[in-house]
Design a protein around this motif. Structure first.
Motif, PDB file in Angstrom:
ATOM      1  N   LEU A 177       0.810  -1.205   0.000  1.00 32.22           N
ATOM      2  CA  LEU A 177       0.000   0.000   0.000  1.00 32.22           C
ATOM      3  C   LEU A 177       0.851   1.267   0.000  1.00 32.22           C
ATOM      4  O   LEU A 177       0.528   2.238   0.667  1.00 32.22           O
ATOM      5  N   THR A 178       1.923   1.290  -0.747  1.00 35.62           N
ATOM      6  CA  THR A 178       2.767   2.481  -0.814  1.00 35.62           C
ATOM      7  C   THR A 178       2.111   3.500  -1.735  1.00 35.62           C
ATOM      8  O   THR A 178       1.425   3.152  -2.690  1.00 35.62           O
ATOM      9  N   PRO A 179       2.316   4.775  -1.493  1.00 33.34           N
ATOM     10  CA  PRO A 179       1.718   5.796  -2.356  1.00 33.34           C
ATOM     11  C   PRO A 179       2.386   5.799  -3.723  1.00 33.34           C
ATOM     12  O   PRO A 179       3.539   5.388  -3.886  1.00 33.34           O
ATOM     13  N   HIS A 180       1.653   6.284  -4.705  1.00 31.14           N
ATOM     14  CA  HIS A 180       2.181   6.367  -6.067  1.00 31.14           C
ATOM     15  C   HIS A 180       3.241   7.459  -6.135  1.00 31.14           C
ATOM     16  O   HIS A 180       3.051   8.567  -5.638  1.00 31.14           O
ATOM     17  N   LYS A 181       4.359   7.170  -6.760  1.00 29.63           N
ATOM     18  CA  LYS A 181       5.429   8.142  -6.910  1.00 29.63           C
ATOM     19  C   LYS A 181       5.411   8.650  -8.346  1.00 29.63           C
ATOM     20  O   LYS A 181       5.468   7.869  -9.293  1.00 29.63           O
ATOM     21  N   LEU A 182       5.332   9.964  -8.492  1.00 29.03           N
ATOM     22  CA  LEU A 182       5.295  10.565  -9.817  1.00 29.03           C
ATOM     23  C   LEU A 182       6.667  10.464 -10.469  1.00 29.03           C
ATOM     24  O   LEU A 182       7.703  10.572  -9.808  1.00 29.03           O
ATOM     25  N   ASP A 183       6.662  10.268 -11.780  1.00 25.71           N
ATOM     26  CA  ASP A 183       7.901  10.203 -12.550  1.00 25.71           C
ATOM     27  C   ASP A 183       8.227  11.616 -13.039  1.00 25.71           C
ATOM     28  O   ASP A 183       7.852  12.011 -14.142  1.00 25.71           O
ATOM     29  N   ILE A 184       8.915  12.365 -12.208  1.00 26.04           N
ATOM     30  CA  ILE A 184       9.237  13.748 -12.541  1.00 26.04           C
ATOM     31  C   ILE A 184      10.748  13.903 -12.554  1.00 26.04           C
ATOM     32  O   ILE A 184      11.403  13.701 -11.537  1.00 26.04           O
ATOM     33  N   PRO A 185      11.315  14.273 -13.703  1.00 25.13           N
ATOM     34  CA  PRO A 185      12.748  14.572 -13.712  1.00 25.13           C
ATOM     35  C   PRO A 185      13.003  15.855 -12.925  1.00 25.13           C
ATOM     36  O   PRO A 185      12.274  16.825 -13.069  1.00 25.13           O
ATOM     37  N   GLN A 186      14.025  15.842 -12.083  1.00 32.59           N
ATOM     38  CA  GLN A 186      14.301  16.988 -11.234  1.00 32.59           C
ATOM     39  C   GLN A 186      15.722  17.460 -11.427  1.00 32.59           C
ATOM     40  O   GLN A 186      16.636  16.660 -11.588  1.00 32.59           O
ATOM     41  N   GLY A 187      15.900  18.759 -11.404  1.00 28.97           N
ATOM     42  CA  GLY A 187      17.223  19.344 -11.499  1.00 28.97           C
ATOM     43  C   GLY A 187      17.390  20.166 -12.756  1.00 28.97           C
ATOM     44  O   GLY A 187      16.427  20.587 -13.391  1.00 28.97           O
ATOM     45  N   ASN A 188      18.643  20.423 -13.101  1.00 30.57           N
ATOM     46  CA  ASN A 188      19.000  21.233 -14.256  1.00 30.57           C
ATOM     47  C   ASN A 188      19.424  20.333 -15.406  1.00 30.57           C
ATOM     48  O   ASN A 188      20.311  19.510 -15.244  1.00 30.57           O
ATOM     49  N   GLU A 189      18.825  20.520 -16.564  1.00 29.51           N
ATOM     50  CA  GLU A 189      19.227  19.775 -17.758  1.00 29.51           C
ATOM     51  C   GLU A 189      20.288  20.584 -18.495  1.00 29.51           C
ATOM     52  O   GLU A 189      19.972  21.527 -19.217  1.00 29.51           O
ATOM     53  N   ILE A 190      21.536  20.230 -18.299  1.00 33.24           N
ATOM     54  CA  ILE A 190      22.642  20.911 -18.957  1.00 33.24           C
ATOM     55  C   ILE A 190      22.943  20.152 -20.251  1.00 33.24           C
ATOM     56  O   ILE A 190      23.205  18.957 -20.230  1.00 33.24           O
ATOM     57  N   THR A 191      22.905  20.858 -21.384  1.00 27.54           N
ATOM     58  CA  THR A 191      23.142  20.226 -22.681  1.00 27.54           C
ATOM     59  C   THR A 191      24.530  20.585 -23.206  1.00 27.54           C
ATOM     60  O   THR A 191      25.173  21.514 -22.715  1.00 27.54           O
ATOM     61  N   ALA A 192      24.952  19.862 -24.228  1.00 26.36           N
ATOM     62  CA  ALA A 192      26.255  20.118 -24.841  1.00 26.36           C
ATOM     63  C   ALA A 192      26.290  21.500 -25.484  1.00 26.36           C
ATOM     64  O   ALA A 192      27.339  22.158 -25.497  1.00 26.36           O
ATOM     65  N   ASN A 193      25.164  21.973 -25.994  1.00 21.65           N
ATOM     66  CA  ASN A 193      25.116  23.309 -26.591  1.00 21.65           C
ATOM     67  C   ASN A 193      25.372  24.383 -25.545  1.00 21.65           C
ATOM     68  O   ASN A 193      26.040  25.384 -25.825  1.00 21.65           O
ATOM     69  N   GLN A 194      24.872  24.190 -24.331  1.00 20.45           N
ATOM     70  CA  GLN A 194      25.116  25.150 -23.267  1.00 20.45           C
ATOM     71  C   GLN A 194      26.580  25.120 -22.829  1.00 20.45           C
ATOM     72  O   GLN A 194      27.172  26.166 -22.564  1.00 20.45           O
ATOM     73  N   VAL A 195      27.168  23.939 -22.757  1.00 21.82           N
ATOM     74  CA  VAL A 195      28.563  23.814 -22.329  1.00 21.82           C
ATOM     75  C   VAL A 195      29.487  24.462 -23.359  1.00 21.82           C
ATOM     76  O   VAL A 195      30.510  25.052 -23.002  1.00 21.82           O
TER      77      VAL A 195
END
Length: 153
Positions: A25-43
């Motif tokens: 009976l565990t609660p449902h955990k949402l699939d949410i990506p968290q944090g900063n998405e750093i891409t190669a274009n930004q680097v």
């Protein structure tokens, strides 16, 4: 006596089995990506000597600014599905006073180009049908400008 003992045994066994049901009976955990998405274009836009404001403009606000490491910003990304981490990227930016010194860590690869963009037709060449007509321009050779009133009337 046996009835009481049987009742106590049944009650305690039901209570103990109830504890194992909690795992189902565990609660449902949402699939949410968290944090900063750093891409190669930004680097690719990072340069040594950039100010903190410029780095924040390129990469965004860091997820973690550690008070014990004031010259380091941490950009962390976690994507977990059903409580299991599937993807994790840690990217660190290091400063000396207010200028960028170096950076390290993992980030998202550059996005692949879309096939639709490659096959998109080019805009047509200069075409008289698509050119805007300016009847007030006396230098226009393509448009005949006629006065509204005849002279001398």
């Amino acid at each position: 006596m046996k009835a009481r003992l049987l009742t106590v045994f049944m009650t305690s066994s039901l209570l103990l089995t109830g504890c194992s049901v909690v795992n189902f009976l565990t609660p449902h955990k949402l699939d949410i990506p968290q944090g900063n998405e750093i891409t190669a274009n930004q680097v690719e836009l990072l340069r040594v000597g950039m100010t903190r404001a410029q780095v924040r403009f390129v990469l965004g606000t860091p997820l973690l600014t550690d008070p014990f490491h004031k010259d380091r910003w941490d950009y962390i990304f976690r994507d977990s599905r059903a409580g299991v981490v599937r993807e994790s990227h840690d990217f660190k930016v290091f400063f000396n006073d207010n200028s960028l010194v170096r950076w390290e860590g993992s980030y998202f690869p550059a996005p692949k180009t879309n096939q639709v963009e490659k096959t998109k037709p080019l805009p047509p060449e200069s075409n008289l049908m698509s050119m805007p007509i300016n009847p007030g321009d006396p230098n226009s050779k393509d448009v005949e400008v006629k006065p509204l009133l005849k002279e001398g009337s």
